[in-house]
Design an enzyme around this catalytic site. Structure first.
Site, PDB file in Angstrom:
ATOM      1  CB  ALA A  20     -38.687  -0.866 -41.021  1.00  0.00           C
ATOM      2  CB  ALA A  21     -43.705  -1.830 -40.547  1.00  0.00           C
ATOM      3  CB  CYS A  54     -32.887   6.854 -39.483  1.00  0.00           C
ATOM      4  SG  CYS A  54     -34.539   6.374 -38.859  1.00  0.00           S
ATOM      5  NE  ARG A  81     -35.883 -14.141 -44.972  1.00  0.00           N
ATOM      6  CZ  ARG A  81     -35.368 -14.483 -43.623  1.00  0.00           C
ATOM      7  NH1 ARG A  81     -34.073 -15.059 -43.556  1.00  0.00           N
ATOM      8  NH2 ARG A  81     -36.031 -14.546 -42.599  1.00  0.00           N
ATOM      9  CE1 TYR A 439     -17.207   7.685 -11.384  1.00  0.00           C
ATOM     10  CE2 TYR A 439     -16.799   6.198  -9.567  1.00  0.00           C
ATOM     11  CZ  TYR A 439     -16.525   7.442 -10.203  1.00  0.00           C
ATOM     12  OH  TYR A 439     -15.429   8.215 -10.085  1.00  0.00           O
ATOM     13  CD1 TRP A 447     -23.485  11.918  -6.382  1.00  0.00           C
ATOM     14  CD2 TRP A 447     -25.464  11.017  -6.983  1.00  0.00           C
ATOM     15  NE1 TRP A 447     -23.940  11.274  -5.331  1.00  0.00           N
ATOM     16  CE2 TRP A 447     -25.139  10.898  -5.380  1.00  0.00           C
ATOM     17  CE3 TRP A 447     -26.534  10.738  -7.423  1.00  0.00           C
ATOM     18  CZ2 TRP A 447     -26.080  10.277  -4.700  1.00  0.00           C
ATOM     19  CZ3 TRP A 447     -27.445  10.043  -6.619  1.00  0.00           C
ATOM     20  CH2 TRP A 447     -27.363   9.835  -5.352  1.00  0.00           C
TER      21      TRP A 447
END
Length: 466
Positions: A20-21, A54, A81, A439, A447
């Site tokens: 990923a990174a 994950c 690429r 809501y 709430w």
């Protein structure tokens, strides 16, 4: 007048780590710099690049049909690429003074040095693998890479038994417990903590414990694994603690991960108290102009406590990569830090947290109040309204939100995002009560549960009085 072409060679960016990174950084740098301006070489020791670790529990459990669905971009797609991604190639040494990286081909053993002008370290994290008798026996599996996931699936297919033990009850542990239940195994989870999910306070972890037992998972908390027992064939047959033995045809390690920074340590790069690389806001390694680091191998700033921490999540890793690639490519970007948001599930139970636990707040020297409320995911009269428990921490006197934990059924987990935004904005719980949230009866009570907790926390702060 005709200008003569320049013969200047492009700068070279070397990336260690093809997930990923690392590959986010490489891809972003390529968007900003042409191949004749920036050559990009990346090294990955495994068989796969740019994959979702994950997603492995959901592949093992059958929710994701094939391994390839977890691969975001193949080496061939990176090559198209203009990124030279060299698979099955492990970095073995960083020569900071010489500006070069030594690598070894995993299959042939051939070694080579590659010079760099700019370096990105994205070596990830390694699973905790305790030094126990039998830990290397066939049938004992860590789950960190797609290779690990495939090995586990092969192991499940090879065994005739239906007993599984998961060691550890963090995110990976509970997710793998669910995966094995989905595969039809009788699952025992052995956990050294008093409750599962140590990222929650124990009172919230208890709700996870009860729910997992309700799903037929045997929970063994406050127990230390002392050995892995094997049969005559050398394969795992049980997991032993000081008090008992638990039959196991397969064992999954879900104890957690640590930053993979052995290379960085040997190169003399700065590490934090959790073993992760230390960077500035641009993700540049502190004290090193041309070296960046991101993903699971770094420590980042906790915006709530003001302390460095290590959090291994793909969301952060991809953001780190974008920041690094922008800076390497001549732009400007920063990564300010995290508030510690994470969600998970075990079967239909959703688990979420953000900010500080009680022990985190105490460690940071903060005084706080806590409240816990019970509510529902929808209006109580609307069909299929599911219950949830919300726990909230607020700072004494100021009322600043410090943390939220949520355990519940459908519709519970993603509500933590409300709290994550409030934490980032340094809102007080009283300010949160005025948030204009969506809501309608199918989506929320009048709430929202997070706002109910904020109202109760506001009252607690006022009553506490400092």
């Amino acid at each position: 007048m005709t200008m003569s072409p320049t013969n200047r060679s492009p700068e070279r960016l070397v990336v260690i780590g093809g997930d990923a990174a690392g590959m986010s950084a490489a891809s972003q740098a390529r968007r900003l710099k042409r191949p004749d301006e920036l050559e990009i070489v990346a090294f990955e020791r495994g068989h796969f690049s740019s994959f979702s670790a994950c997603g492995i529990p959901y592949w093992v459990g059958g929710d994701v049909a094939t391994r390839d669905e977890l691969i975001a971009r193949t080496p061939e797609e990176h090559a198209a690429r203009g990124i030279d991604l060299r698979m099955r190639t492990e970095a073995t040494e960083i020569d900071v003074a010489g500006g070069r990286v030594r690598t070894r081909a995993v299959d042939s053993g051939a070694e080579a040095w590659t010079p760099y002008d700019k370096l990105v370290i994205a070596t990830g994290a390694r699973p905790v693998r305790p030094d126990l008798p039998g830990i290397d026996a066939p049938g004992v599996h860590g789950v960190q890479t797609l290779d690990d996931g495939q090995a586990l699936l092969d192991s499940l297919a090879a065994t005739r038994g239906r007993s599984a033990v998961v060691i550890g009850a963090g995110y990976i542990g509970v997710e793998m417990a669910e995966a094995l239940v989905n595969r039809g195994y009788e699952v025992t989870v052995v956990n050294r903590g008093k409750e599962p999910m140590a990222t929650l306070d124990p009172d919230m972890g208890r709700l996870v414990h009860e729910a997992m037992e309700g799903l037929g998972i045997r929970m063994v908390d406050d127990a230390e694994v002392t050995k892995i027992l094997t049969g005559d064939d050398g394969r795992v047959r049980a997991v032993g603690t000081e008090a008992a033995e638990y039959p196991a045809d397969v064992v999954v390690l879900g104890i957690g991960v640590r930053p993979e920074t052995a290379l960085a340590r040997a190169a003399g790069l700065p590490l934090g108290e959790h073993g992760g690389l230390l960077t500035d806001l641009s993700m540049r390694v502190r004290g090193h102009e041309n070296i960046w680091a991101g993903g699971d191998c770094v420590e980042v700033m906790d915006l709530v406590s003001g302390r460095e921490r290590h959090i291994a999540l793909g969301t952060h890793a991809n953001k780190h990569g974008q920041v690094i690639g922008t800076n390497v490519g001549g732009g400007y970007a920063t990564f300010p830090g995290v508030v510690g948001t994470a969600v998970s599930k075990v079967c239909d139970l959703e688990i979420a947290r953000t900010g500080l636990r009680e022990k985190d707040a105490r460690r940071a020297g903060l005084q706080y109040v806590t409240v816990t409320i019970e509510s529902t995911s929808r209006a109580g009269y609307y069909p299929n309204a599911a219950s949830m428990t919300v726990k909230m921490l607020a700072e004494r006197r100021t009322g600043r939100l410090l943390g939220v934990q949520i355990v519940g059924r459908e519709g519970a987990a993603k509500r933590v995002d409300i709290a994550a935004v409030a934490l980032t904005a340094r809102m007080t719980v009283e300010e949160m009560t005025a948030l204009d949230l969506g809501y309608a009866p199918p989506f929320s009570p009048v709430w929202d549960p997070v706002l109910v907790a904020a109202r109760k926390a506001t009252a607690a702060v006022r009553t506490d009085g400092g």
